[in-house]
Design a protein around this motif. Sequence first.
Motif, mmCIF file in Angstrom:
data_model
loop_
_atom_site.group_PDB
_atom_site.id
_atom_site.type_symbol
_atom_site.label_atom_id
_atom_site.label_comp_id
_atom_site.label_asym_id
_atom_site.label_seq_id
_atom_site.Cartn_x
_atom_site.Cartn_y
_atom_site.Cartn_z
ATOM 1 N N LYS A 1 0.849 -1.204 0.000
ATOM 2 C CA LYS A 1 0.000 0.000 0.000
ATOM 3 C C LYS A 1 0.879 1.246 0.000
ATOM 4 C CE LYS A 1 -4.011 -1.086 2.820
ATOM 5 N NZ LYS A 1 -4.734 -0.458 3.906
ATOM 6 N N GLY A 2 0.407 2.286 -0.668
ATOM 7 C CA GLY A 2 1.108 3.569 -0.637
ATOM 8 C C GLY A 2 0.621 4.392 0.542
ATOM 9 N N GLY A 3 1.464 5.295 0.991
ATOM 10 C CA GLY A 3 1.045 6.236 2.027
ATOM 11 C C GLY A 3 0.862 5.653 3.415
ATOM 12 N N VAL A 4 1.448 4.467 3.657
ATOM 13 C CA VAL A 4 1.276 3.846 4.978
ATOM 14 C C VAL A 4 2.420 4.176 5.943
ATOM 15 C CG1 VAL A 4 -0.175 1.929 4.250
ATOM 16 C CG2 VAL A 4 2.307 1.669 4.206
ATOM 17 N N GLY A 5 3.436 4.879 5.438
ATOM 18 C CA GLY A 5 4.525 5.255 6.333
ATOM 19 C C GLY A 5 5.829 4.505 6.130
ATOM 20 N N LYS A 6 6.002 3.884 4.959
ATOM 21 C CA LYS A 6 7.249 3.161 4.689
ATOM 22 C C LYS A 6 8.461 4.093 4.709
ATOM 23 C CE LYS A 6 5.699 1.574 0.751
ATOM 24 N NZ LYS A 6 4.267 1.840 0.921
ATOM 25 N N THR A 7 8.361 5.157 3.918
ATOM 26 C CA THR A 7 9.511 6.051 3.782
ATOM 27 C C THR A 7 9.813 6.751 5.108
ATOM 28 O OG1 THR A 7 9.059 6.340 1.439
ATOM 29 C CG2 THR A 7 10.382 8.054 2.499
ATOM 30 N N THR A 8 8.770 7.185 5.784
ATOM 31 C CA THR A 8 8.951 7.827 7.089
ATOM 32 C C THR A 8 9.644 6.862 8.051
ATOM 33 O OG1 THR A 8 6.921 9.060 6.670
ATOM 34 C CG2 THR A 8 7.702 9.005 8.951
ATOM 35 N N THR A 9 9.230 5.602 8.017
ATOM 36 C CA THR A 9 9.848 4.591 8.884
ATOM 37 C C THR A 9 11.310 4.379 8.508
ATOM 38 O OG1 THR A 9 7.725 3.486 9.216
ATOM 39 C CG2 THR A 9 9.720 2.175 9.631
ATOM 40 N N VAL B 1 2.025 2.426 13.048
ATOM 41 C CA VAL B 1 2.422 3.814 12.776
ATOM 42 C C VAL B 1 1.204 4.727 12.687
ATOM 43 C CG1 VAL B 1 4.549 3.140 11.562
ATOM 44 C CG2 VAL B 1 2.437 3.488 10.261
ATOM 45 N N MET B 2 1.477 6.029 12.751
ATOM 46 C CA MET B 2 0.422 7.059 12.686
ATOM 47 C C MET B 2 -0.684 6.745 13.683
ATOM 48 S SD MET B 2 0.123 7.978 8.661
ATOM 49 C CE MET B 2 1.246 7.147 7.549
ATOM 50 N N PHE B 3 -0.283 6.272 14.830
ATOM 51 C CA PHE B 3 -1.259 5.798 15.816
ATOM 52 C C PHE B 3 -1.864 6.960 16.603
ATOM 53 C CE2 PHE B 3 -2.596 3.718 19.779
ATOM 54 C CZ PHE B 3 -3.381 2.711 19.238
ATOM 55 N N ILE C 1 4.444 4.069 16.873
ATOM 56 C CA ILE C 1 4.761 5.409 16.360
ATOM 57 C C ILE C 1 3.479 6.242 16.330
ATOM 58 C CG2 ILE C 1 5.773 6.742 14.459
ATOM 59 C CD1 ILE C 1 7.724 4.648 15.728
ATOM 60 N N PRO C 2 3.432 7.339 17.077
ATOM 61 C CA PRO C 2 2.212 8.142 17.103
ATOM 62 C C PRO C 2 2.061 8.975 15.834
ATOM 63 C CG PRO C 2 3.924 9.234 18.365
ATOM 64 C CD PRO C 2 4.513 7.915 17.908
ATOM 65 N N ARG C 3 0.849 9.401 15.551
ATOM 66 C CA ARG C 3 0.647 10.417 14.537
ATOM 67 C C ARG C 3 1.239 11.710 15.091
ATOM 68 N NH1 ARG C 3 -1.983 11.224 10.004
ATOM 69 N NH2 ARG C 3 -2.959 9.191 9.954
ATOM 70 N N ASN C 4 2.144 12.307 14.350
ATOM 71 C CA ASN C 4 2.860 13.465 14.876
ATOM 72 C C ASN C 4 3.223 14.401 13.729
ATOM 73 O OD1 ASN C 4 6.029 14.401 15.696
ATOM 74 N ND2 ASN C 4 4.412 14.799 17.178
ATOM 75 N N VAL C 5 2.778 15.617 13.829
ATOM 76 C CA VAL C 5 2.900 16.542 12.702
ATOM 77 C C VAL C 5 4.364 16.860 12.374
ATOM 78 C CG1 VAL C 5 2.663 18.661 14.078
ATOM 79 C CG2 VAL C 5 1.946 18.656 11.683
ATOM 80 N N ARG C 6 5.247 16.777 13.359
ATOM 81 C CA ARG C 6 6.668 17.054 13.099
ATOM 82 C C ARG C 6 7.270 16.031 12.136
ATOM 83 N NH1 ARG C 6 7.753 21.961 13.689
ATOM 84 N NH2 ARG C 6 9.701 21.954 14.881
ATOM 85 N N LEU C 7 6.799 14.778 12.223
ATOM 86 C CA LEU C 7 7.278 13.746 11.300
ATOM 87 C C LEU C 7 6.836 14.056 9.873
ATOM 88 C CD1 LEU C 7 6.555 10.461 13.317
ATOM 89 C CD2 LEU C 7 8.795 11.487 12.866
ATOM 90 N N ALA C 8 5.655 14.648 9.742
ATOM 91 C CA ALA C 8 5.128 14.979 8.412
ATOM 92 C C ALA C 8 5.772 16.241 7.848
ATOM 93 C CB ALA C 8 3.613 15.137 8.487
ATOM 94 N N GLU C 9 6.192 17.139 8.725
ATOM 95 C CA GLU C 9 6.816 18.385 8.275
ATOM 96 C C GLU C 9 8.275 18.188 7.861
ATOM 97 O OE1 GLU C 9 4.309 21.416 11.185
ATOM 98 O OE2 GLU C 9 6.318 20.784 11.768
HETATM 99 P P1 ADP Z 1 4.840 5.514 2.067
HETATM 100 O O1 ADP Z 1 6.321 5.576 1.918
HETATM 101 O O2 ADP Z 1 4.347 4.193 2.583
HETATM 102 O O3 ADP Z 1 4.114 5.923 0.817
HETATM 103 P P2 ADP Z 1 5.133 7.885 3.725
HETATM 104 O O4 ADP Z 1 6.168 7.540 4.739
HETATM 105 O O5 ADP Z 1 5.548 8.717 2.577
HETATM 106 O O6 ADP Z 1 4.408 6.573 3.212
HETATM 107 O O7 ADP Z 1 3.946 8.575 4.537
HETATM 108 C C1 ADP Z 1 2.772 9.051 3.886
HETATM 109 C C2 ADP Z 1 2.412 10.416 4.453
HETATM 110 O O8 ADP Z 1 2.109 10.319 5.842
HETATM 111 C C3 ADP Z 1 3.552 11.423 4.348
HETATM 112 O O9 ADP Z 1 3.013 12.672 4.046
HETATM 113 C C4 ADP Z 1 4.162 11.413 5.752
HETATM 114 O O10 ADP Z 1 4.791 12.642 6.069
HETATM 115 C C5 ADP Z 1 2.953 11.145 6.613
HETATM 116 N N1 ADP Z 1 3.303 10.427 7.854
HETATM 117 C C6 ADP Z 1 3.948 9.246 7.950
HETATM 118 N N2 ADP Z 1 4.060 8.851 9.226
HETATM 119 C C7 ADP Z 1 3.464 9.815 9.983
HETATM 120 C C8 ADP Z 1 3.239 9.985 11.387
HETATM 121 N N3 ADP Z 1 3.650 9.080 12.285
HETATM 122 N N4 ADP Z 1 2.594 11.114 11.801
HETATM 123 C C9 ADP Z 1 2.147 12.012 10.886
HETATM 124 N N5 ADP Z 1 2.330 11.907 9.568
HETATM 125 C C10 ADP Z 1 2.968 10.825 9.101
#
Ligand code: ADP
Length: 256
Positions: free
Chosen positions: A11-19, A184-186, A213-221
């Motif tokens: 799935k896309g957008g699940v937090g792979k890259t962020t992780t 993630v994004m809990f 991993i909590p939902r946290n706006v700093r991770l998204a910024e």
């Molecule tokens: P993927 O690589 O699976 O497509 P991303 O890591 O790019 O997913 O995450 C998708 C979106 O969610 C991005 O905009 C990212 O900044 C955001 N995001 C990921 N993890 C968190 C988190 N823990 N809290 C808030 N936003 C998050």
Amino acid sequence: MAKIFCVANQKGGVGKTTTTVNLAAGLALVGQRVLMVDLDPQGNATMGSGVDKRKLELTVYDVLLESASVMEARVRSEKCGYDVLGANRELAGAEVELVEVERREKRLKLALAEVATDYDFMLIDCPPSLSMLTLNGLCCAHGVIVPMQCEYFALEGLTDLVNTIKQVHANLNKDLQIIGLLRVMFDPRITLQQQVSEQLKEHFAEKVFNTVIPRNVRLAEAPSYGLPGVVFDPSSKGAQAFVAFAEEMVERIKGM
Ligand code: ADP
Ligand code: MG
């Protein structure tokens, strides 16, 4: 010798890259030597590590086509404290070009083996598909880290990934296992997320990482500054969770 982990979920957008980038930065922070490999043509993990994908002369694409070694193509992200084998749009072509070549699913494995003693961890950010690129990642990995949101359909998508991992395990890489599911994004205020989280623990027991991993706006910024959250704002809840996850990973590999 490096332990190699794929961060995968089709799935896309699940937090792979962020992780991937935050775990890499967290591991670096606790003294581990890390290579981050971007296997997604979008190059988000590259950019999110402070490396400009448009300026890279050599990328993982060249490594897959055996026109460059990892030693030649890796770059150092000084700010993040780890090495990057980057990707950009060129990588999308590899999918097609690899169809014709020998050992096509083992290319990355062979290339990474050359630098295995340089690192404690290699983390591979996989694209959102079960493609030849993901297959290359799965073939070299000791384990798969699966980030998932605790939502109603989360378990459904997992079936395909689990089946792919079983096939790779049986045919191509007997080391491969799911090392763990990372929540993630809990958001603990959402009852459904708590329920799904409980179900995950019932189903998968010790395969669910303790760290959440909590939902946290700093991770998204952070990506817009070209940094992992762990480097961008170390005191944020999200960054602290990823450092805790890095410590959990260091413990986990002791038994491997
Ligand atoms: P993927 O690589 O699976 O497509 P991303 O890591 O790019 O997913 O995450 C998708 C979106 O969610 C991005 O905009 C990212 O900044 C955001 N995001 C990921 N993890 C968190 C988190 N823990 N809290 C808030 N936003 C998050
Ligand atoms: Mg991604």
